[in-house]
Design a protein around this motif. Structure first.
Motif, mmCIF file in Angstrom:
data_model
loop_
_atom_site.group_PDB
_atom_site.id
_atom_site.type_symbol
_atom_site.label_atom_id
_atom_site.label_comp_id
_atom_site.label_asym_id
_atom_site.label_seq_id
_atom_site.Cartn_x
_atom_site.Cartn_y
_atom_site.Cartn_z
ATOM 1 N N LYS A 1 0.876 -1.174 0.000
ATOM 2 C CA LYS A 1 0.000 0.000 0.000
ATOM 3 C C LYS A 1 0.913 1.223 0.000
ATOM 4 N N TYR A 2 0.811 2.005 -1.055
ATOM 5 C CA TYR A 2 1.636 3.202 -1.181
ATOM 6 C C TYR A 2 0.897 4.383 -0.557
ATOM 7 N N HIS A 3 1.589 5.144 0.273
ATOM 8 C CA HIS A 3 1.001 6.324 0.895
ATOM 9 C C HIS A 3 1.636 7.612 0.374
ATOM 10 N N ARG A 4 2.948 7.661 0.338
ATOM 11 C CA ARG A 4 3.701 8.825 -0.137
ATOM 12 C C ARG A 4 4.856 8.303 -0.975
ATOM 13 N N HIS B 1 5.039 -4.534 7.582
ATOM 14 C CA HIS B 1 6.164 -3.597 7.548
ATOM 15 C C HIS B 1 5.635 -2.199 7.244
ATOM 16 N N LEU B 2 6.168 -1.214 7.935
ATOM 17 C CA LEU B 2 5.958 0.187 7.584
ATOM 18 C C LEU B 2 7.279 0.727 7.078
ATOM 19 N N LEU B 3 7.242 1.401 5.945
ATOM 20 C CA LEU B 3 8.411 2.091 5.431
ATOM 21 C C LEU B 3 8.191 3.570 5.712
ATOM 22 N N GLU C 1 3.194 0.595 3.182
ATOM 23 C CA GLU C 1 3.028 -0.577 4.028
ATOM 24 C C GLU C 1 3.231 -1.797 3.140
ATOM 25 N N VAL C 2 3.968 -2.767 3.636
ATOM 26 C CA VAL C 2 4.129 -4.041 2.940
ATOM 27 C C VAL C 2 3.700 -5.124 3.922
#
Length: 138
Positions: A54-57, A83-85, A95-96
């Motif tokens: 899930k791409y946020h930024r 995972h949070l990047l 998020e992965v």
């Protein structure tokens, strides 16, 4: 981030989000005191059955990220790792999440209780979200 990780729009290429998550998970397993080489040598290998990003930024060339690793256990053959990047300023970039299991390399079947297998090998099971000495029941 390295230049070869960047796509033509100067974003981090999507495959590298997964590689960053995989690296963080491997580091977490090692920090818990588990040798993946010994695990595989003993006939059991970790496998990802599903991966969602899930791409946020956007992440762009030159950005630095921290990657978290949170484990979620149940009583079946699979478990989840989230995972949070995050950029260094705390902004969540992506998020992965993985649905994973442990594969018996002889039978090519998933191990019935992967939480027990991980716990039996870990010196610090709490790093994998496994309370020391307790069996997962949820």
């Amino acid at each position: 981030m390295l230049s070869y990780e960047i796509d033509p729009q100067l974003h981090l290429n999507g495959g590298y989000y997964i590689q960053y998550a995989d690296h963080a998970r491997y580091a977490c397993v090692q920090a818990a005191g588990i040798s993946v080489e010994e695990l595989v040598g003993g006939g059991i290998g970790p496998v990802n059955l599903e991966t969602v990003i899930k791409y946020h930024r956007e992440l762009r060339g030159g950005d630095q990220v921290e990657v978290t690793c949170a484990w979620e256990w149940g009583d079946g053959k699979t478990y989840r790792v989230h995972h949070l990047l995050r950029r260094l300023d705390g902004t969540v970039a992506a998020e992965v999440s993985h649905v994973s299991g442990l594969l018996d390399l002889r039978t090519r079947r998933l191990v019935a209780r992967p939480d027990r297998e991980w716990r039996s090998r870990a010196r610090q099971p709490e790093l994998l979200g496994l309370p020391e000495g307790e069996a997962a029941t949820s």
